[in-house]
Design an enzyme around this catalytic site. Structure first.
Site, PDB file in Angstrom:
ATOM      1  N   PHE B 121      49.996  41.292  24.698  1.00 55.68           N
ATOM      2  CA  PHE B 121      49.867  41.229  26.150  1.00 55.68           C
ATOM      3  C   PHE B 121      51.068  40.489  26.701  1.00 55.68           C
ATOM      4  CE2 PHE B 121      46.248  41.531  29.346  1.00 55.68           C
ATOM      5  CZ  PHE B 121      45.790  42.748  28.898  1.00 55.68           C
ATOM      6  N   GLN B 234      48.007  35.615  42.038  1.00 53.88           N
ATOM      7  CA  GLN B 234      48.625  36.609  41.152  1.00 53.88           C
ATOM      8  C   GLN B 234      48.420  38.031  41.662  1.00 53.88           C
ATOM      9  OE1 GLN B 234      47.108  37.449  36.925  1.00 53.88           O
ATOM     10  NE2 GLN B 234      49.146  36.597  36.623  1.00 53.88           N
ATOM     11  N   HIS B 236      48.696  41.592  40.356  1.00 52.36           N
ATOM     12  CA  HIS B 236      48.816  42.332  39.096  1.00 52.36           C
ATOM     13  C   HIS B 236      49.723  43.520  39.356  1.00 52.36           C
ATOM     14  CE1 HIS B 236      47.722  44.616  35.551  1.00 52.36           C
ATOM     15  NE2 HIS B 236      47.025  43.598  35.097  1.00 52.36           N
ATOM     16  N   LEU B 250      42.048  48.046  39.192  1.00 50.79           N
ATOM     17  CA  LEU B 250      42.966  47.625  38.140  1.00 50.79           C
ATOM     18  C   LEU B 250      43.248  48.690  37.080  1.00 50.79           C
ATOM     19  CD1 LEU B 250      44.411  44.926  37.421  1.00 50.79           C
ATOM     20  CD2 LEU B 250      42.799  44.809  35.536  1.00 50.79           C
ATOM     21  N   GLU B 253      46.619  45.919  31.729  1.00 49.10           N
ATOM     22  CA  GLU B 253      47.888  45.683  31.053  1.00 49.10           C
ATOM     23  C   GLU B 253      47.855  46.240  29.633  1.00 49.10           C
ATOM     24  OE1 GLU B 253      49.255  41.786  32.020  1.00 49.10           O
ATOM     25  OE2 GLU B 253      50.226  41.542  30.091  1.00 49.10           O
ATOM     26  N   ARG B 309      53.525  38.946  34.692  1.00 51.07           N
ATOM     27  CA  ARG B 309      53.041  39.809  35.772  1.00 51.07           C
ATOM     28  C   ARG B 309      53.819  39.653  37.061  1.00 51.07           C
ATOM     29  NH1 ARG B 309      46.545  39.291  34.597  1.00 51.07           N
ATOM     30  NH2 ARG B 309      46.632  40.709  32.829  1.00 51.07           N
ATOM     31  N   HIS B 380      45.027  39.979  42.371  1.00 51.69           N
ATOM     32  CA  HIS B 380      44.229  39.985  41.165  1.00 51.69           C
ATOM     33  C   HIS B 380      43.552  38.655  40.851  1.00 51.69           C
ATOM     34  CE1 HIS B 380      42.912  41.489  37.368  1.00 51.69           C
ATOM     35  NE2 HIS B 380      43.645  40.665  36.655  1.00 51.69           N
ATOM     36  N   ARG B 415      49.435  33.077  35.776  1.00 49.26           N
ATOM     37  CA  ARG B 415      48.550  33.158  34.614  1.00 49.26           C
ATOM     38  C   ARG B 415      48.995  34.275  33.679  1.00 49.26           C
ATOM     39  NH1 ARG B 415      43.798  36.397  33.209  1.00 49.26           N
ATOM     40  NH2 ARG B 415      44.082  37.601  35.114  1.00 49.26           N
TER      41      ARG B 415
HETATM   42  C1  LIG Z   1      39.518  44.240  37.010  1.00 49.31           C
HETATM   43  C2  LIG Z   1      39.782  42.934  36.360  1.00 49.31           C
HETATM   44  C3  LIG Z   1      40.226  42.882  35.040  1.00 49.31           C
HETATM   45  C4  LIG Z   1      40.486  41.669  34.398  1.00 49.31           C
HETATM   46  N1  LIG Z   1      40.893  41.666  33.100  1.00 49.31           N
HETATM   47  C5  LIG Z   1      41.070  40.467  32.461  1.00 49.31           C
HETATM   48  C6  LIG Z   1      41.425  40.415  31.077  1.00 49.31           C
HETATM   49  O1  LIG Z   1      41.565  41.438  30.409  1.00 49.31           O
HETATM   50  N2  LIG Z   1      41.581  39.209  30.488  1.00 49.31           N
HETATM   51  C7  LIG Z   1      41.413  38.041  31.176  1.00 49.31           C
HETATM   52  O2  LIG Z   1      41.542  36.978  30.586  1.00 49.31           O
HETATM   53  N3  LIG Z   1      41.071  38.077  32.494  1.00 49.31           N
HETATM   54  C8  LIG Z   1      40.896  39.254  33.144  1.00 49.31           C
HETATM   55  N4  LIG Z   1      40.545  39.264  34.478  1.00 49.31           N
HETATM   56  C9  LIG Z   1      40.293  38.000  35.158  1.00 49.31           C
HETATM   57  C10 LIG Z   1      38.928  37.481  34.783  1.00 49.31           C
HETATM   58  O3  LIG Z   1      38.043  38.561  34.590  1.00 49.31           O
HETATM   59  C11 LIG Z   1      38.339  36.618  35.862  1.00 49.31           C
HETATM   60  O4  LIG Z   1      39.262  35.671  36.248  1.00 49.31           O
HETATM   61  C12 LIG Z   1      37.124  35.911  35.328  1.00 49.31           C
HETATM   62  O5  LIG Z   1      36.187  36.846  34.855  1.00 49.31           O
HETATM   63  C13 LIG Z   1      36.486  35.002  36.330  1.00 49.31           C
HETATM   64  O6  LIG Z   1      35.304  34.494  35.760  1.00 49.31           O
HETATM   65  P1  LIG Z   1      34.466  33.366  36.453  1.00 49.31           P
HETATM   66  O7  LIG Z   1      33.352  33.051  35.529  1.00 49.31           O
HETATM   67  O8  LIG Z   1      35.345  32.285  36.903  1.00 49.31           O
HETATM   68  O9  LIG Z   1      33.917  34.083  37.763  1.00 49.31           O
HETATM   69  P2  LIG Z   1      33.157  35.473  37.993  1.00 49.31           P
HETATM   70  O10 LIG Z   1      32.949  36.236  36.758  1.00 49.31           O
HETATM   71  O11 LIG Z   1      33.764  36.151  39.127  1.00 49.31           O
HETATM   72  O12 LIG Z   1      31.767  34.998  38.487  1.00 49.31           O
HETATM   73  C14 LIG Z   1      31.607  34.415  39.754  1.00 49.31           C
HETATM   74  C15 LIG Z   1      30.154  34.174  39.952  1.00 49.31           C
HETATM   75  O13 LIG Z   1      29.964  33.331  41.062  1.00 49.31           O
HETATM   76  C16 LIG Z   1      28.953  33.838  41.880  1.00 49.31           C
HETATM   77  N5  LIG Z   1      29.157  33.327  43.226  1.00 49.31           N
HETATM   78  C17 LIG Z   1      30.282  33.413  43.975  1.00 49.31           C
HETATM   79  N6  LIG Z   1      30.072  32.825  45.166  1.00 49.31           N
HETATM   80  C18 LIG Z   1      28.801  32.356  45.155  1.00 49.31           C
HETATM   81  C19 LIG Z   1      27.984  31.682  46.102  1.00 49.31           C
HETATM   82  N7  LIG Z   1      28.438  31.348  47.316  1.00 49.31           N
HETATM   83  N8  LIG Z   1      26.714  31.389  45.763  1.00 49.31           N
HETATM   84  C20 LIG Z   1      26.221  31.739  44.546  1.00 49.31           C
HETATM   85  N9  LIG Z   1      26.944  32.372  43.615  1.00 49.31           N
HETATM   86  C21 LIG Z   1      28.220  32.680  43.928  1.00 49.31           C
HETATM   87  C22 LIG Z   1      29.076  35.314  41.719  1.00 49.31           C
HETATM   88  O14 LIG Z   1      27.889  35.956  42.089  1.00 49.31           O
HETATM   89  C23 LIG Z   1      29.361  35.430  40.242  1.00 49.31           C
HETATM   90  O15 LIG Z   1      28.167  35.371  39.523  1.00 49.31           O
HETATM   91  C24 LIG Z   1      40.302  40.474  35.122  1.00 49.31           C
HETATM   92  C25 LIG Z   1      39.852  40.516  36.442  1.00 49.31           C
HETATM   93  C26 LIG Z   1      39.599  41.720  37.070  1.00 49.31           C
HETATM   94  C27 LIG Z   1      39.148  41.732  38.485  1.00 49.31           C
END
Ligand SMILES: Cc1cc2nc3c(=O)[nH]c(=O)nc-3n(C[C@H](O)[C@H](O)[C@H](O)COP(=O)(O)OP(=O)(O)OC[C@H]3O[C@@H](n4cnc5c(N)ncnc54)[C@H](O)[C@@H]3O)c2cc1C
Ligand code: SF4
Ligand code: SF4
Ligand code: FES
Lengths: 247, 606
Positions: B121, B234, B236, B250, B253, B309, B380, B415
């Protein structure tokens, strides 16, 4: 600009009706785009669930022209143009409002299935040796996005409301993923037969047809599970062999 | 008096993505009671969408990898603005966190000798991303979810938190409403973990869903916590550009990791034209060397498509601006060409990138095994977020912890792909652990009924006021923020645009303060959107203010009026905090000096 006619079910537990909408559509529009456009323009309070808009999260399940579909993966282009597109909520679950149903039952069901129980690690650092072909056998089941479209279409739930006695195709897929997991040592066969009602499934294959992930639910998950369960229940010799072989 | 119910937990976790789930599991393992709240259904959080993989220096594919190299890669990728202690902990602990997933039932792709396979990556020196095809996030969230539901965690699905509750400085709980019926729920807790994810919905073209309105950032900020690095958003390089309805979705990558190449309308592999000096030594000289790299030749250097990126995104933008773009304003990403190199290319591509194949086939009518994709930059990821202590993940407010995308520090100015999923695991666990300890030693705090009353009244206001028929309603107000940010505070920034953005946001905030919605409290997305406006406006303002202050270009932050890195800015983080009078205070803070042994590692790794 082209327009499309929609009939969207609106209402709640006390009743509801289809409401007509006209939407200006852009190239590549999927049903979810149209629903969101209607929501932004004229029906601000129209209840609908969605997240990824790319067929990956399984949130936007509904019945489009009577078929259980993901709204974000259903292109207008692929639907007949000469009639309004109908969109209505899933039928196997209680209605909350408009296109949103109460799917919490599914989350309760999952808790009743015995969790993953791995064998002791193969290596001292706590890891296991698994080969791609071992892993590939269950990968299909692990693609499930929990859209519950299969649950919606299964007559045991939809028409016969056996929610108490039958876990539905989604959770047979889940159980199959665990039972066929290369590391798992738990035995779920008695549960499958008694608590989870696998006997209610009469292999109509409707679930397989609607699965957006293309999981061959009936042939690859349910039938092999049924075989295991039957072996266990009726074939003492098979049972003995299985005991000796560890499964 | 408003009506609400009260629930009590030792630890309240807000957000059920990878970070929130991992935090909940860890807190529960400490024997405290845990509540987990999420806006959507369980298992639908953004983490489910992650594709490419989770970065950890397991060294399964290339034995030269180690935590030291991962650490150095992360720091270099982040323009050395990262919190070095977080980068150190992350690199050291990620391998255990990934292995642990396997003990909980995750199944990842394998090496020929039966270990976890790792892929290349951008910005990672060696193949480092553990993965499952291109659905790694699904595997990860499902594993955590299915493990977590048996740990006695109380899950509150489809509940949105609108305000944190404080007792003096200390955070003691939160107020939320259930989406289904609009009933208010007060959570009284010993400690709160914020795990709400990112801010992508502040921009028009984004890979993020409606949930990403920066709630956690804004809730913490309004409660008095500090935010840091907010200028770093970021973009993407590869999002879908056509058809319009899928713009921003998306394109992993992983496509480039498997050999996909970027070309302009003249058929030129333009990434070879501009390779930053910092990466010159690590980048292939010829397409042939690049191909050898992606197929595992340890002597070869990576193709320029796998540069960081921020750089790839800017190169794409340059091609488009200079008239060498694809028909719909992107460039071409070609994976089909590898058919020349591998036997049965189409089958190979479908096996390695099943999700991408499906996505383009279904949504764009393109067969990626035969034709190139059209791609362009998409918003992203937020590097910036709640400022936390590296070891405990506690914010500047006692009792408030943060982990995952809503927390800041690990990634600095940019990142690396794959470093987010590992971030969630490493710091989710740490946040859960330390929140449980904090709750055990401090007990539950006291909830001030007055604060609850204010939060509920504010939340109900849009349903009760008579609206301005001309404001377009909540969805259009939201969209106006997105359009403004996309145009003025996106990939390329400059002083005038940022000033206009700030003025624009002020106008929109005025409209948002008077927004009215129709319907009632039952599952009413119009109302929900109206309540998200305050959050999105808060984070948008934070991004713009920080972007205006940083007068250089570094990592994901590019200014046309201050081209290139400025060494003076290379040692400064920007910290934001709510001032006494409610205004946004911004201050510069020196990046703490790195421990000598870590500085040495960076020196050695070059
Ligand atoms: C399409 C895509 C592909 C990606 N691919 C990769 C990858 O291959 N490798 C990598 O390392 N990263 C990748 N990322 C980035 C990574 O997926 C995210 O940064 C990561 O999953 C974020 O996880 P998190 O647990 O912080 O939040 P999230 O998984 O977004 O969870 C947020 C949670 O908070 C809750 N929430 C939000 N606001 C509130 C509120 N006010 N009250 C109650 N609940 C709330 C939501 O309901 C959700 O449950 C990708 C991102 C995207 C969008
Ligand atoms: S095959 Fe079985 S589970 Fe599937 S729809 Fe038919 S009865 Fe239901
Ligand atoms: S098995 Fe298929 S249809 Fe059923 S929930 Fe999973 S993805 Fe949906
Ligand atoms: S919105 Fe995620 S599957 Fe449709």
């Amino acid at each position: 600009m082209k327009t499309a006619a929609f009939k969207i079910w609106r209402g709640d537990a006390s009743g509801g009706a289809f409401q007509d909408f006209q939407v200006d559509v852009k190239p590549g529009y999927v049903v979810l785009d149209a629903v969101r456009k209607i929501q932004a323009d004229e029906a601000h309070d129209m209840a609908v669930r969605w997240n990824c808009k790319a067929g990956r999260c399984g949130s936007c399940s509904a019945e489009v022209n009577g078929m259980p579909r993901l709204m974000c993966m259903t292109k207008l282009h692929d639907l007949p143009e000469d009639q309004p597109i109908t969109v209505e909520p899933l039928k196997a679950f209680p209605i909350v409002r408009d296109l949103v149903t109460d799917v919490s039952w599914n989350y309760e069901v999952k808790k009743r299935i015995k969790p993953f129980k791995p064998r002791a690690p193969d290596h001292e650092d706590g890891t296991w040796e698994m080969h791609q072909e071992d892993v590939d056998r269950v990968m299909e089941f692990r693609k499930c996005i929990e859209c519950f479209l299969c649950q919606d279409v299964c007559h045991v739930l939809r028409d016969h409301h056996k929610h108490e006695d039958f876990i539905g195709p989604r959770f047979f897929v889940y159980a199959a993923a665990l039972e066929m997991h290369p590391l798992d040592e738990e035995d779920r066969r008695d549960d499958l037969r008694q608590e989870h009602g696998i006997g209610y499934c009469n292999i109509t294959k409707c679930c397989t047809k609607v699965c957006p992930e293309g999981i061959t639910i009936t042939d690859n998950a349910i039938i092999p599970l049924k075989e295991r369960v039957v072996d266990r229940a009726y074939d003492p010799l098979a049972k003995l062999v299985q005991l000796v072989r560890g499964k | 008096m408003s009506e609400y119910s009260t629930v009590e937990h030792d630890v309240l976790v807000i957000g059920a993505g990878g970070a929130g789930l991992r935090a909940s599991i860890e807190a529960a393992a400490q024997g405290v009671s845990v509540g987990l709240v999420c806006k959507s259904l369980l298992g639908k959080a953004h983490t489910v969408m992650a594709e490419g993989g989770v970065a950890a220096a397991l060294g399964n594919v290339d034995g030269r990898d180690s935590w030291e190299v991962h650490f150095a890669d992360t720091m270099r990728g982040g323009g050395y603005l990262n919190n070095w202690r977080m980068a150190e902990l992350h690199a050291k602990e990620a391998p255990d966190r990934v292995r642990e997933l396997e003990a909980w039932g995750a199944l990842m792709d394998r090496t020929p000798d039966g270990r976890i396979l790792q892929r290349n990556f951008g910005g990672h020196a060696y193949p480092r991303l553990a993965h499952v095809g291109d659905r790694t996030g699904l595997e990860m969230i499902r594993t955590l979810q299915d493990h977590g539901i048996h740990k006695g965690i109380d899950v509150h699905m489809e509940v949105t938190i609108v305000s944190l509750l404080t007792d003096g400085d200390r955070v003691v709980g939160a107020v939320g409403y259930d989406r289904e019926r609009g009933r208010f729920r007060v959570f009284r807790a010993g400690a709160v973990v914020m795990a709400t994810g990112g801010i992508g919905k502040a921009f028009l073209i984004t890979s993020n869903s409606w949930e990403y309105t920066g709630d956690g950032h804004a809730l913490a900020y309004h409660a008095g916590a500090e935010l840091v690095d907010m200028e770093f958003v970021q973009f993407h390089p590869t999002g879908m550009v056509w058809p319009p309805s899928v713009q921003g979705i998306l394109v992993t990558e992983g496509v480039r990791g498997e050999g996909g190449v970027l070309k302009n309308s003249e058929g030129r592999r333009f990434m070879f034209d501009d390779i930053p000096p910092l990466y010159k030594d690590q980048t292939a000289d010829t397409p042939e060397e690049g191909w050898r790299y992606v197929t595992g030749d340890k002597e070869a250097r990576r193709p320029p498509e796998l540069l960081t990126r921020d750089h790839v995104a800017r190169c794409i933008l340059r091609e488009v601006r200079e008239g060498r773009g694809s028909p719909h304003g992107g460039v071409f990403l070609d994976i089909a060409w590898i058919d020349e190199k591998v036997s049965d290319g189409p089958a190979h591509i479908k096996r390695k990138l099943p999700g991408m194949y499906h996505q383009f086939k279904e949504l764009a009518g393109i067969d990626i095994t035969k034709e190139p994709m059209e791609v362009g930059p998409t918003t992203h990821y937020a590097m910036g977020g709640i400022r936390v202590d590296a070891d405990t993940q506690m914010s500047s407010l006692p009792g408030l912890f943060a982990a995952g995308e809503c927390a800041a520090g690990l990634h600095g100015a940019n990142r690396l792909g794959g470093n987010s999923l590992s971030d969630l695991l490493v710091f989710g666990r740490r946040a859960g652990l330390h929140a449980a300890e904090f709750a055990s030693s401090h007990g539950r705090g006291t909830v001030d009924a007055g604060q609850v009353e204010t939060a509920v009244r504010e939340a109900l206001a849009p349903l009760e006021r008579a609206g301005d028929a001309n404001d377009g309603g909540p969805y259009y107000i939201m969209q106006s923020v997105q359009e403004l940010m996309q145009a003025k505070a996106g990939i390329i920034r400059e002083e005038d645009g940022l000033r206009e953005a700030l003025d624009g946001l002020r106008d929109i905030a005025r409209k948002a303060a008077g927004v009215a919605v129709n319907g009632n409290r039952d599952f009413n997305p119009g109302w929900h959107t109206a309540l998200d406006l305050k959050n999105i406006l808060t984070v948008a303002e934070a991004v713009v203010r920080a972007a205006r202050e940083r007068k250089e270009s570094r990592g994901a932050h590019s200014r046309t009026d201050y081209d290139g890195k400025d060494p003076d800015w290379g040692t400064v983080n920007l910290v934001l905090r709510k001032g006494e009078g409610g205004e946004m205070d911004l201050r510069r803070e020196a990046v703490p000096e790195m421990r000598q042994e870590l500085a040495d590692i960076i020196q050695e790794q070059g």
